[in-house]
Motif scaffolding. Sequence first.
Motif, PDB file in Angstrom:
ATOM      1  N   LEU A 161       0.790  -1.248  -0.017  1.00  0.00           N
ATOM      2  CA  LEU A 161       0.055  -0.044   0.074  1.00  0.00           C
ATOM      3  C   LEU A 161       0.906   1.229  -0.077  1.00  0.00           C
ATOM      4  O   LEU A 161       0.655   2.395  -0.868  1.00  0.00           O
TER       5      LEU A 161
ATOM      6  N   LEU B 135       0.570   4.207  -2.697  1.00  0.00           N
ATOM      7  CA  LEU B 135       0.298   5.509  -2.470  1.00  0.00           C
ATOM      8  C   LEU B 135       1.381   6.532  -3.163  1.00  0.00           C
ATOM      9  O   LEU B 135       1.167   7.513  -3.526  1.00  0.00           O
TER      10      LEU B 135
ATOM     11  N   CYS C  83       0.919   7.145  -6.509  1.00  0.00           N
ATOM     12  CA  CYS C  83       0.053   8.223  -6.927  1.00  0.00           C
ATOM     13  C   CYS C  83       0.653   9.659  -6.471  1.00  0.00           C
ATOM     14  O   CYS C  83      -0.212  10.555  -6.874  1.00  0.00           O
TER      15      CYS C  83
ATOM     16  N   GLY D  37      -2.135  10.029   0.060  1.00  0.00           N
ATOM     17  CA  GLY D  37      -2.763   9.241   1.241  1.00  0.00           C
ATOM     18  C   GLY D  37      -3.450  10.608   2.017  1.00  0.00           C
ATOM     19  O   GLY D  37      -4.363  10.538   2.617  1.00  0.00           O
TER      20      GLY D  37
ATOM     21  N   SER E 163      -6.609  12.436   1.668  1.00  0.00           N
ATOM     22  CA  SER E 163      -8.048  11.748   1.863  1.00  0.00           C
ATOM     23  C   SER E 163      -8.105  11.927   3.528  1.00  0.00           C
ATOM     24  O   SER E 163      -9.215  11.705   3.889  1.00  0.00           O
TER      25      SER E 163
ATOM     26  N   VAL F 113      -5.464  -1.096   6.995  1.00  0.00           N
ATOM     27  CA  VAL F 113      -5.887   0.252   6.706  1.00  0.00           C
ATOM     28  C   VAL F 113      -5.771   0.956   8.030  1.00  0.00           C
ATOM     29  O   VAL F 113      -5.703   2.371   8.037  1.00  0.00           O
TER      30      VAL F 113
ATOM     31  N   GLU G  72      -2.174   2.258   8.327  1.00  0.00           N
ATOM     32  CA  GLU G  72      -1.759   3.442   7.291  1.00  0.00           C
ATOM     33  C   GLU G  72      -2.838   4.678   7.859  1.00  0.00           C
ATOM     34  O   GLU G  72      -1.989   5.893   7.522  1.00  0.00           O
TER      35      GLU G  72
ATOM     36  N   GLU H 184      -1.113   8.330   8.868  1.00  0.00           N
ATOM     37  CA  GLU H 184      -1.732   9.741   7.997  1.00  0.00           C
ATOM     38  C   GLU H 184      -2.226  10.581   9.134  1.00  0.00           C
ATOM     39  O   GLU H 184      -2.123  11.967   8.744  1.00  0.00           O
TER      40      GLU H 184
ATOM     41  N   GLU I 109     -11.852   4.484   0.443  1.00  0.00           N
ATOM     42  CA  GLU I 109     -10.892   4.937  -0.521  1.00  0.00           C
ATOM     43  C   GLU I 109      -9.664   3.965  -0.868  1.00  0.00           C
ATOM     44  O   GLU I 109      -9.187   3.898  -1.931  1.00  0.00           O
ATOM     45  N   HIS I 110      -9.096   3.456   0.326  1.00  0.00           N
ATOM     46  CA  HIS I 110      -7.835   2.632  -0.020  1.00  0.00           C
ATOM     47  C   HIS I 110      -8.112   1.252   0.158  1.00  0.00           C
ATOM     48  O   HIS I 110      -7.258   0.263  -0.038  1.00  0.00           O
TER      49      HIS I 110
ATOM     50  N   GLU J  87      -7.069  -1.355  -2.832  1.00  0.00           N
ATOM     51  CA  GLU J  87      -5.612  -1.764  -2.999  1.00  0.00           C
ATOM     52  C   GLU J  87      -5.260  -2.580  -1.793  1.00  0.00           C
ATOM     53  O   GLU J  87      -4.661  -3.567  -1.990  1.00  0.00           O
ATOM     54  N   LEU J  88      -5.772  -2.287  -0.940  1.00  0.00           N
ATOM     55  CA  LEU J  88      -5.298  -2.904   0.433  1.00  0.00           C
ATOM     56  C   LEU J  88      -5.723  -4.615   0.747  1.00  0.00           C
ATOM     57  O   LEU J  88      -5.148  -5.458   0.979  1.00  0.00           O
TER      58      LEU J  88
END
Length: 332
Positions: free
Chosen positions: A12, A16, A19, A24, A27, A51, A54, A58, A281-282, A285-286
Amino acid sequence: MRSTTGTGLVVLATLLAACGGDAGRESVEGDLSGSIQIDGSSTVYPITEAVAEEFMAETGGDVRVTVGVSGTGGGFKRFCSGETEISNASRPIKDSESEQCEAAGVEPVELTIAHDGISVIAHPDNTFVDCLTVEELNAIWRPGSTVQRWSDVRPNFPNQQIKLYGAGTDSGTFDYFTEAINGEEDASRSDYTASEDDNTLVQGVAGDPGSLGYFGYAYYVENRDKLKLLGVDSGSGCVQPSPETIRGGTYTPLSRPVYIYVARSALERPEVRAFVDFYLEHGGELSSAVGYVALEDSAYANARARLNAAAPADAAPAPAAPAGEANPGDGA
């Protein structure tokens, strides 16, 4: 942190970064603090824990997210008593659980977050079985089963004792597997090693040459070097679980959606709403990073629409879904 999340977090972080360094953080807006309690399914645990890790990174550690593993049923007990804000679940909430929540003033909001395929696993030294039929799995796992040795399953199998490992009775995987294989939820033989923690089942199967077990697909992916994945024949030939067969529904009857449930009142708290927004949102991917199968984009848009509809009017809005994708309804 459990081993199933380590690879996912690295993947992840790479996603991120690809991108843009602030992808990250964009969001998670505003000053957030507090704590969030989550419990429930060990199947969903790897996704939610990754999640959570992460999200805490964040928010600079100002929001503490704790994720437990008491099984889907155990998680709903805590959730419906108001002990947790979010419950991981590998099956939908039961009517009896909904009634308990209602009696306690807890309104669950269901969000589908990934696909799973319950995987049938043997020891890697097992050279005689690559696939079992649904009928054979039923003969092994049904209540009152007299199957004790592999030769009881097929005459050409060796006269070797089967050691069984499977989900505990508080697990949503137990509920789903028993209904799919035995035709009735909770109907199962009881003389097997049971646990709500899939890591315990992985260790048991990996350490016993005569073993046979079942648990979430991600736990196979993380431990494939010490496990043997079997196919399941439901009448149309032998099919192994994979991202393609799980998403496409050809791995039957053991493919299923998995969920998180959020208490509607908890969405009034900015840190809870931000966490759930971040999850949607993530989560795709996760889910893939830790071995599960991401939903289609439209399904995550549906989950966002459901969240927006359920959130209190004064709660912060969820991130907008891509144009043309948001259609209110169930996630999968």
